[in-house]
Structure formats: C-alpha cells, structure tokens
Design an enzyme around this catalytic site. Structure first.
Site, PDB file in Angstrom:
ATOM      1  N   HIS A  25       0.805  -1.217   0.000  1.00 50.50           N
ATOM      2  CA  HIS A  25       0.000   0.000   0.000  1.00 50.50           C
ATOM      3  C   HIS A  25       0.840   1.271   0.000  1.00 50.50           C
ATOM      4  O   HIS A  25       0.340   2.339   0.357  1.00 50.50           O
ATOM      5  CB  HIS A  25      -0.950   0.001   1.204  1.00 50.50           C
ATOM      6  CG  HIS A  25      -1.922  -1.142   1.205  1.00 50.50           C
ATOM      7  ND1 HIS A  25      -2.732  -1.444   2.284  1.00 50.50           N
ATOM      8  CD2 HIS A  25      -2.224  -2.066   0.252  1.00 50.50           C
ATOM      9  CE1 HIS A  25      -3.481  -2.501   1.999  1.00 50.50           C
ATOM     10  NE2 HIS A  25      -3.185  -2.900   0.772  1.00 50.50           N
ATOM     11  N   GLY A  26       2.106   1.177  -0.352  1.00 49.16           N
ATOM     12  CA  GLY A  26       2.917   2.374  -0.503  1.00 49.16           C
ATOM     13  C   GLY A  26       3.371   2.963   0.822  1.00 49.16           C
ATOM     14  O   GLY A  26       3.326   2.320   1.876  1.00 49.16           O
TER      15      GLY A  26
END
Length: 469
Positions: A300-301
C-alpha cells in the site's frame, strides 16, 4: 703570522672535538631512558599487547580501568545452552545471554550462523550499558502459528526491546515470522465472502517492537513473513534504519513493513520492502522523519496515517520522502485521516519518486474509513505545507493517479506541485485528477493536468491553535 695560524687551527680542532663529545654523551644519556612511558619513548616498536582471554577465562570486569581498551565481549547464545535446531525452545538461553551482555559496555549477543533458533514472546529490557549489539547471523523465529503459541504469552508482540539507549540490532541472518497460519485466521479481511471478515479471535503479533528507547540502529537484516507488522517503533527517539530487506506476500494482511508512532528523529535508508500492507506507515506523534533510497512493492505504498481515529488528536510534522521507487503497489504516497479527528499534518515533502504501475500515485484521503458505517463529522486533522516534487512514472488506470479529498470543513492548504509526470502503464490517459477543498500552487504543469487544485487560501480557516499541535 705562520705561528698564529697554526695555533688558530689547533684551537678550532679542539673546539669541534669537545662539541661532538658533548653530543655523543647527550645521545647516550637519551637512550638510557628505557623506562619512560611509551608516549615519550623514541623507540618505534609498539607497546606490548595483552593477549585476548581464552574462552574459559572469566569475562573482563567492565569497571576495571585496565580493560578500557579491551575488545567487545561476545555472548554466543549457544554458550548459554541454546540448541538452534528449529524446534527446541531456546528462550531461556537468549535471556541469559542478554543479561550478560546488558551488564557490560559494548556487549554483543551473538545468534550464530548455521543454526535456526526458536524463541517465544520475549521482552529484552534495559537499561543496559552503552553500545549493546544484538547480532543475528543465523535464523531466529517464533513458534509456528497461533496453535503453537504458548497460552501465557502475549499474542500482540513477539520480540520487544524496551527502555534501551545506544543499541544496535544487526546481522547477516534472517528473522522469520512464520506468519502463514496467522494470516488465515477467520477474522482476516480476505477470509469472509466478498472481502468481509468472519467471527473469531484476531490478535496477531507484531514481529519486532522497540518501545521507549533511544539512539537505535537497525541494519542489514532480512525480516520476513510477519504475522502482523514486521517492525514497530513506539515512543522512541533517534532511530537509524538502513539496508534492510523486508518481505511477505502481497495478500498477507496488516503486514506493514516499518511502522512508527510517537517517535522522533528517524532515518530510514537504502532498504527494500515488499509486503501486504503499508511499506512504511507513520502514525501520530511523529516528527523529523527522513526516508531516502527506499524501494517499495506489492503493498500500500508509503503512508502518513491513518490519523484521528475515534476523534483522537494526531500531530505529525517534518516528514521527507526522497529518492524512492514504488512499484506494483495499490498506493504511492498517501496521507489518510479519519473524520472527527483533531491535530495537524505539516511540513511534508515527497521528492524524486519513481512510480511503476501504481494505483493512486498521490493521494490525500480525509474520509478514511474501513466500513460503510462511518458518519460525516465536522472536525478534521488539518493538512498544510505538503510538497510533491519530481514525481514521475506510470500508473494503473483503474484509479486516477492524483486524488486529493480534503475535509468539507477544514481545507488542505499550501499544496505545492512541481514536475509531476504520470503516464498510464497500459491503456489511455486518465485526465481527471480529483480534488476536493484542496488549495495550493502549481510551479509547473502536471501530467495529467490538475485543474481542480484551487489557488490561494480558503476564505475561512480555523486558527492553528484550535488544532492542538
């Protein structure tokens, strides 16, 4: 005149002889000083070195001044009874090695190579003498899944380092989390129909936690397959993380790579993280965080948040992410807050970031919610002074690459955009970035164009004192 000259010559010869004789005597006297301290001795040979103690010798007394220059003391866990066969519980041996190393300056707890050590949930606590090193060169792991977890142990954490100062956690080995069975608990998001959850216990341990500690270094380790967060820092200050490899499968739930909260003065450098949740997550109470040279994939970064859950206050400031590479991720760089929170996020800089096939490359979400039951609320965490500079690469066209959804009542302000160039990895250009109540400046034109960012400042903005930071 002839007689005078002969007398003069004789006088000169005698004077030179007497002078040389004086010098010889001086040099002889100088060389007789064999008992002078080495710092003043002309003898170029080094002073004698005390031999290192053999393994049967007792550990040097750290309070003995004669040991001030001695080598660090190494406490091999196998010397304290650890077996390292992957099935024997070696917890007691690790605790004894820790106590011994904790008591001496620059002590080293050594987890040797070519062994697999299993220990149960353990708190390694201080305070300890400065310079303590926990060195993992072999494999270190917890029991294999919830069914093997001792009933008396916490299911929220495994390795905990508590109240330490000037400690290093390093080595050439692997921390194996054995997370597979934890990910399959009925409560996990992917276990129910259509992404819902099923009833059942849900506690899963964070693999490594540093709590209320200072001046920490974590380097070079491979950390993988955590049941939940791989590494967590809470209530710490002065943290340097570098050259880590963190990995777990894309669908492993809640397996954040590095999570920090209530932690200040952090540097995260030159590490690779591929996991099932946030690559790096920054929670409330964090400031002065520098992230540089990090590669993120699958998950998810890099996220600031989520913040403000259950109407709580959250303050985050001075966060820099630069020279990062994010690929095949659901998000790129993200700020996420819940409605109803208070506090502020300020001084955020995302610079020189390369994206490859990333959904939601740049996202601000002040309506973060994990269910459909979240209701609209008026208060919000205030976002200001956020810079996106030299953000380039490709995005997944299933989502717009830029999404700034700010609170209805508390606008985002001072957003700066410069050299943002994002193109579709496949398919046609999505040219409709989304903005809501977001104010800022475009120093250069962006690709795709972002016409929804409003100039200047909102007509009404609450005083900064009302945000509580």
């Amino acid at each position: 005149m002839g007689v005078f000259r002969r007398v003069l010559v004789v006088w000169i010869v005698v004077s030179v002889f007497l002078h040389d004789s004086s010098n010889v005597e001086g040099r002889t006297h100088f060389h007789k000083k064999h008992n002078d301290p080495p710092a003043y001795s002309p003898d170029p040979s080094p002073p004698p070195v005390n031999p290192s103690p053999v393994p049967s010798d007792p550990s040097p007394n750290p309070d003995d001044p004669g040991n001030s220059n001695s080598e660090p003391c190494v406490f091999d866990v196998t010397s304290f009874g650890a077996v390292g066969d992957g099935t024997t519980d070696d917890t007691a041996a690790f605790m004894e090695a820790w106590k011994a190393a904790c008591a001496v300056e620059s002590g080293i707890v050594l987890v040797p190579a070519d062994h697999v050590f299993m220990i149960t949930s353990t708190i390694f606590s201080g305070p300890c003498k400065p310079g303590l090193v926990f060195q993992v060169d072999g494999v270190l792991m917890p029991p294999n899944g919830p069914d093997c977890w001792p009933k008396s142990d916490s299911k929220k954490q495994w390795l905990v380092f508590y109240r330490l100062d000037q400690m290093t956690f390093t080595g050439s080995g692997t921390i194996e989390g054995n997370g597979g069975d934890w990910w399959e608990l009925p409560c996990k998001p992917h276990r129910g129909p259509n992404g819902s959850t099923l009833p059942g216990p849900c506690d899963s341990p964070a693999l490594i936690r540093f709590f209320m500690s200072y001046n920490l270094v974590v380097s070079s380790l491979r950390i993988q397959n955590s049941p939940q967060f791989h590494m967590k820092f809470d209530g710490c200050e002065g943290v340097r993380i570098e050259k880590l490899s963190i990995s777990s499968p894309k669908l492993s739930p809640n397996t954040d790579g590095i999570h920090i909260e209530n932690t200040k003065s952090v540097g995260i450098y030159n590490s690779e993280i591929a996991n099932g949740d946030d690559c790096i997550s920054i929670g409330r109470g964090c400031s002065d965080v520098n992230i540089e040279g990090v590669t993120c994939g699958l998950g998810h970064g890099i996220s600031i948040g989520s913040l403000g859950v259950q109407n709580s206050q959250a303050c985050v400031s001075n966060i820099t992410v630069r020279d990062a590479f994010i690929k095949d991720s659901d998000n790129g760089v993200r700020i996420k807050t819940w409605q109803g929170g208070t506090g502020s996020v300020s001084g955020i800089s995302f610079e020189n970031i390369q994206m490859e096939n990333v959904r939601n490359c740049m996202i601000i979400d002040q309506y973060y919610c994990l269910s459909k039951a979240c209701r609209n609320q008026t208060s919000a965490v205030y976002l200001t002074d956020v810079t996106y500079r030299n953000i380039k690469g490709t995005y997944d066209v299933r989502s717009p690459p830029i999404h700034f959804a700010c609170s209805d009542t508390v606008a985002c302000t001072n957003i700066t955009m410069s050299e943002v160039e994002l193109l579709p990895a496949e398919g046609e250009l999505v040219d409709d970035p989304f903005c809501w109540n977001a104010y800022g400046t475009q120093e250069t034109l962006t690709i795709p164009p972002i016409t929804c960012l409003q100039d200047g400042m909102p007509e009404k903005l609450a005083e900064s004192s009302s945000f509580g930071c």
